[in-house]
Write an enzyme that holds these catalytic residues in place. Structure first.
Site, PDB file in Angstrom:
ATOM      1  N   ASP A  11       0.862  -1.179   0.000  1.00  0.00           N
ATOM      2  CA  ASP A  11       0.000   0.000   0.000  1.00  0.00           C
ATOM      3  C   ASP A  11       0.904   1.237   0.000  1.00  0.00           C
ATOM      4  O   ASP A  11       2.129   1.131  -0.158  1.00  0.00           O
ATOM      5  CB  ASP A  11      -0.996  -0.039   1.172  1.00  0.00           C
ATOM      6  N   CYS A  68       3.073  -3.448   4.019  1.00  0.00           N
ATOM      7  CA  CYS A  68       2.199  -2.331   4.399  1.00  0.00           C
ATOM      8  C   CYS A  68       2.865  -1.649   5.588  1.00  0.00           C
ATOM      9  O   CYS A  68       4.051  -1.885   5.836  1.00  0.00           O
ATOM     10  CB  CYS A  68       0.772  -2.797   4.668  1.00  0.00           C
ATOM     11  N   THR A  70       2.513  -1.866   8.960  1.00  0.00           N
ATOM     12  CA  THR A  70       2.964  -2.812   9.985  1.00  0.00           C
ATOM     13  C   THR A  70       3.242  -4.205   9.437  1.00  0.00           C
ATOM     14  O   THR A  70       3.945  -4.993  10.062  1.00  0.00           O
ATOM     15  CB  THR A  70       1.870  -2.983  11.054  1.00  0.00           C
ATOM     16  N   HIS A 101      10.613 -24.047   8.615  1.00  0.00           N
ATOM     17  CA  HIS A 101       9.563 -24.826   9.291  1.00  0.00           C
ATOM     18  C   HIS A 101       8.172 -24.633   8.703  1.00  0.00           C
ATOM     19  O   HIS A 101       7.341 -25.522   8.815  1.00  0.00           O
ATOM     20  CB  HIS A 101       9.511 -24.460  10.791  1.00  0.00           C
ATOM     21  N   HIS A 136       7.771 -31.078   9.420  1.00  0.00           N
ATOM     22  CA  HIS A 136       7.180 -29.752   9.209  1.00  0.00           C
ATOM     23  C   HIS A 136       6.105 -29.789   8.108  1.00  0.00           C
ATOM     24  O   HIS A 136       5.117 -29.076   8.168  1.00  0.00           O
ATOM     25  CB  HIS A 136       8.266 -28.734   8.883  1.00  0.00           C
TER      26      HIS A 136
HETATM   27  C1  RB5 Z   1      -2.172   2.327   6.506  1.00  0.00           C
HETATM   28  O1  RB5 Z   1      -2.334   3.493   7.216  1.00  0.00           O
HETATM   29  C2  RB5 Z   1      -1.950   1.159   7.441  1.00  0.00           C
HETATM   30  O2  RB5 Z   1      -3.119   0.900   8.169  1.00  0.00           O
HETATM   31  C3  RB5 Z   1      -1.521  -0.064   6.674  1.00  0.00           C
HETATM   32  O3  RB5 Z   1      -0.361   0.230   5.967  1.00  0.00           O
HETATM   33  C4  RB5 Z   1      -1.195  -1.305   7.482  1.00  0.00           C
HETATM   34  O4  RB5 Z   1      -0.292  -1.030   8.496  1.00  0.00           O
HETATM   35  C5  RB5 Z   1      -2.329  -2.142   7.901  1.00  0.00           C
HETATM   36  O5  RB5 Z   1      -2.195  -3.171   8.533  1.00  0.00           O
END
Ligand code: RB5
Length: 150
Positions: A11, A68, A70, A101, A136
């Protein structure tokens, strides 16, 4: 080492990291399919997670990379697809173990969690590490067989 083409998506939050990873892969002899995003304008991560995971799920690509902010949202999306074993790896040990694994076939990282240099090190480890199979594989077979629980 598997040099088959890799599909990559992100994203807006990890667009810059996606570009660094894309360049690294191209410079190292991988064919890369870029599923977007195409710039840093705000988008919805599921749109890109679905694109990449569906291509891996259908066997069009052996491996995918999703990024993304996180890595959490992309992991949640990707693991809804059968044949996809997406691993959120914001550290090296997880990346290595996810290959040994869990036979992970989608690497997920959080562009707002780790820096670009660590992300490339994680990517390298993920690309270079083989699945150990044996017990595994039996464990993967166990969770593959459950399908949808509810
Ligand atoms: C975008 O703001 C953020 O929510 C997205 O990049 C991600 O971290 C979602 O899990």
């Amino acid at each position: 080492m598997d040099k088959s083409p890799i599909v990559i998506g992100s994203d807006h939050a990890a667009y810059n990291l996606k570009e660094k990873i894309r360049m690294y892969l191209l410079e190292n002899g991988y064919e890369v399919e870029d599923a977007g995003a195409k710039n840093e304008n705000s988008v919805d991560y599921p749109d890109y997670g679905i694109k990449v995971a569906s291509l891996v799920s259908a066997g069009k690509f052996n491996r995918g990379i999703l990024l993304c902010g996180t890595g959490i949202g992309m992991s949640m999306v990707a693991n809804r697809f059968s044949n996809v074993r997406a691993a959120l790896c914001n550290d090296l040990f997880s990346a290595i173990m996810s290959r040994r694994h869990n036979n992970s076939n989608v690497l997920v990282m959080g562009g707002r969690v780790i820096g670009d240099v660590l992300a490339i090190e994680i990517l390298k480890a993920w690309l270079e590490t083989s699945f150990e199979a044996g017990r595994h594989q039996l464990r993967i077979d166990k969770f593959n067989s459950i399908g949808k629980v509810v």
